[in-house]
Design a protein around this motif. Sequence first.
Motif, PDB file in Angstrom:
ATOM      1  N   ASP A  28      -5.771   8.909  65.711  1.00 21.62           N
ATOM      2  CA  ASP A  28      -6.743   8.763  66.799  1.00 21.62           C
ATOM      3  C   ASP A  28      -6.137   9.162  68.144  1.00 21.62           C
ATOM      4  N   LEU A  29      -4.831   9.002  68.268  1.00 21.17           N
ATOM      5  CA  LEU A  29      -4.139   9.362  69.515  1.00 21.17           C
ATOM      6  C   LEU A  29      -3.667  10.810  69.517  1.00 21.17           C
ATOM      7  N   SER A  30      -3.901  11.530  68.413  1.00 15.72           N
ATOM      8  CA  SER A  30      -3.381  12.895  68.239  1.00 15.72           C
ATOM      9  C   SER A  30      -1.864  12.934  68.444  1.00 15.72           C
ATOM     10  N   ALA A  31      -1.197  11.878  67.984  1.00 13.13           N
ATOM     11  CA  ALA A  31       0.254  11.781  68.144  1.00 13.13           C
ATOM     12  C   ALA A  31       0.955  12.740  67.186  1.00 13.13           C
ATOM     13  N   ALA A  32       2.018  13.355  67.675  1.00 11.58           N
ATOM     14  CA  ALA A  32       2.799  14.292  66.858  1.00 11.58           C
ATOM     15  C   ALA A  32       4.236  13.793  66.762  1.00 11.58           C
ATOM     16  N   ALA A  33       4.738  13.676  65.539  1.00 13.24           N
ATOM     17  CA  ALA A  33       6.123  13.259  65.350  1.00 13.24           C
ATOM     18  C   ALA A  33       7.066  14.315  65.922  1.00 13.24           C
ATOM     19  N   ARG A  34       8.216  13.856  66.423  1.00 15.30           N
ATOM     20  CA  ARG A  34       9.200  14.764  67.002  1.00 15.30           C
ATOM     21  C   ARG A  34      10.175  15.304  65.966  1.00 15.30           C
ATOM     22  N   VAL A  35       9.974  14.916  64.726  1.00  9.20           N
ATOM     23  CA  VAL A  35      10.911  15.243  63.658  1.00  9.20           C
ATOM     24  C   VAL A  35      10.133  15.170  62.354  1.00  9.20           C
ATOM     25  N   LYS A  36      10.701  15.681  61.281  1.00  5.72           N
ATOM     26  CA  LYS A  36      10.025  15.558  59.991  1.00  5.72           C
ATOM     27  C   LYS A  36       9.936  14.093  59.597  1.00  5.72           C
ATOM     28  N   ARG A  37       8.716  13.620  59.365  1.00  5.96           N
ATOM     29  CA  ARG A  37       8.483  12.210  59.064  1.00  5.96           C
ATOM     30  C   ARG A  37       7.830  12.107  57.690  1.00  5.96           C
ATOM     31  N   VAL A  38       8.385  11.245  56.835  1.00  3.57           N
ATOM     32  CA  VAL A  38       7.874  11.105  55.475  1.00  3.57           C
ATOM     33  C   VAL A  38       7.534   9.642  55.213  1.00  3.57           C
ATOM     34  N   PRO A  39       6.256   9.260  55.284  1.00  2.00           N
ATOM     35  CA  PRO A  39       5.880   7.897  54.897  1.00  2.00           C
ATOM     36  C   PRO A  39       6.086   7.706  53.394  1.00  2.00           C
ATOM     37  N   VAL A  40       6.612   6.552  53.023  1.00  2.00           N
ATOM     38  CA  VAL A  40       6.829   6.227  51.610  1.00  2.00           C
ATOM     39  C   VAL A  40       6.082   4.923  51.329  1.00  2.00           C
ATOM     40  N   PRO A  41       4.828   5.019  50.865  1.00  2.00           N
ATOM     41  CA  PRO A  41       4.000   3.818  50.684  1.00  2.00           C
ATOM     42  C   PRO A  41       4.367   3.046  49.424  1.00  2.00           C
ATOM     43  N   VAL A  42       5.238   2.069  49.572  1.00  2.98           N
ATOM     44  CA  VAL A  42       5.641   1.254  48.428  1.00  2.98           C
ATOM     45  C   VAL A  42       6.107  -0.101  48.943  1.00  2.98           C
ATOM     46  N   ASP A  43       5.798  -1.140  48.196  1.00  4.26           N
ATOM     47  CA  ASP A  43       6.260  -2.480  48.529  1.00  4.26           C
ATOM     48  C   ASP A  43       7.739  -2.583  48.177  1.00  4.26           C
ATOM     49  N   LEU A  44       8.525  -3.209  49.044  1.00 11.58           N
ATOM     50  CA  LEU A  44       9.952  -3.344  48.772  1.00 11.58           C
ATOM     51  C   LEU A  44      10.240  -4.237  47.575  1.00 11.58           C
ATOM     52  N   ARG A  45       9.208  -4.937  47.087  1.00 13.12           N
ATOM     53  CA  ARG A  45       9.380  -5.734  45.871  1.00 13.12           C
ATOM     54  C   ARG A  45       9.152  -4.892  44.625  1.00 13.12           C
ATOM     55  N   ALA A  46       8.690  -3.643  44.802  1.00 10.47           N
ATOM     56  CA  ALA A  46       8.462  -2.729  43.684  1.00 10.47           C
ATOM     57  C   ALA A  46       9.619  -1.723  43.604  1.00 10.47           C
ATOM     58  N   ASP A  47       9.441  -0.664  42.836  1.00 15.16           N
ATOM     59  CA  ASP A  47      10.507   0.326  42.639  1.00 15.16           C
ATOM     60  C   ASP A  47      10.520   1.309  43.808  1.00 15.16           C
ATOM     61  N   TRP A  48      11.036   0.848  44.932  1.00 15.96           N
ATOM     62  CA  TRP A  48      11.036   1.695  46.123  1.00 15.96           C
ATOM     63  C   TRP A  48      12.097   2.788  46.051  1.00 15.96           C
ATOM     64  N   VAL A  49      13.111   2.603  45.232  1.00 19.17           N
ATOM     65  CA  VAL A  49      14.144   3.631  45.115  1.00 19.17           C
ATOM     66  C   VAL A  49      13.564   4.909  44.511  1.00 19.17           C
ATOM     67  N   SER A  50      12.797   4.761  43.443  1.00 17.50           N
ATOM     68  CA  SER A  50      12.169   5.940  42.827  1.00 17.50           C
ATOM     69  C   SER A  50      11.198   6.602  43.798  1.00 17.50           C
ATOM     70  N   ALA A  51      10.453   5.785  44.535  1.00 18.93           N
ATOM     71  CA  ALA A  51       9.500   6.341  45.497  1.00 18.93           C
ATOM     72  C   ALA A  51      10.222   7.094  46.607  1.00 18.93           C
ATOM     73  N   LEU A  52      11.358   6.562  47.064  1.00 19.94           N
ATOM     74  CA  LEU A  52      12.102   7.201  48.142  1.00 19.94           C
ATOM     75  C   LEU A  52      12.711   8.521  47.683  1.00 19.94           C
ATOM     76  N   THR A  53      13.326   8.525  46.513  1.00 25.15           N
ATOM     77  CA  THR A  53      13.941   9.765  46.032  1.00 25.15           C
ATOM     78  C   THR A  53      12.876  10.800  45.682  1.00 25.15           C
ATOM     79  N   ALA A  54      11.726  10.341  45.170  1.00 23.21           N
ATOM     80  CA  ALA A  54      10.630  11.277  44.886  1.00 23.21           C
ATOM     81  C   ALA A  54      10.087  11.895  46.174  1.00 23.21           C
TER      82      ALA A  54
END
Length: 301
Positions: free
Chosen positions: A143-169
């Motif tokens: 909504d703010l038309s914000a632009a990241a200043r660097v490559k940004r990769v959201p990793v949607p995973v709960d830290l109680r789940a398998d976040w390692v696989s999600a991060l490496t993927a």
Amino acid sequence: MAGTAHQQTDVEGVDGGVGLTALLVAAARAIETHRHDSLAQDVYAEHFVRAAPACADWPVRIEQVPEGDGNPLWGRFARYFGLRTRVLDDFLLRSVRTDARQVVLLGAGLDARAFRLDWPSDLVVFEIDRASVLAFKQRVLTDLSAAARVKRVPVPVDLRADWVSALTAAGFDPAVPSVWLAEGLLFYLPGAAETYLVDTVDRLTTGGSALAFEAKLEKDLLAYRDSPLYTATREQIGIDLLGLFDLGPRPDSTGALAARGWSTSMRTPFEFSRLHRRGPLPEPNDALEGNRWVFAHKPRP
């Protein structure tokens, strides 16, 4: 109707429980941003606060608080979060100016560092948090038309789940030096979960990597239940931090890292208050007394 339902789901990610604390920190960063002697600038913070119904009436400037800095929550506690933001900003930027080419934000919440800090161009920032939190953040930023200043990769995973696989993927490379941040996260996790997280960071990092996290050293957190910080937070905005913290024994994560060869430094926030000449200083019955900021570096081979 589908869009409305989706937005409600997004907001639910930050409108209750630990998610609501992300909005508390955002409000504190907004207040810090507007101070004449600001330690950290986050122009996105107040937009997160205004986008969530749960905090529509929260202040985003200290002038909106009748008692001003005399208010334990919006004065002293907010100043604490502003100081913490600055100290961790400095840590991250130092790390990426030397070795780290990847940044991992654990429990990223409403962290806008990918948008507001001056990063090297070849860096990647990974943001790990629940899908609902990241979706709410993305909606506000879009909504703010914000632009990241660097490559940004959201990793949607709960830290109680398998976040390692999600991060490496998502593209994280364990062979490339990285800097990790767990800001205001570990004391919400059971001790075993903290141990797993720290062990995993050690396993996923190579020499030249770094980690910063916040710890609490009190043996009995409930002894501070009537501290002005906790009382004001409960009474003014309905967040019972002691009800959200895990009250079980805490592991010695700093010692565990040192035993694995990391160099570690454990500092009190008050040291940085004195360094920057602003921020909280010790008080009686102080909920911040046991807070520590830990900085760890993994040596190069």
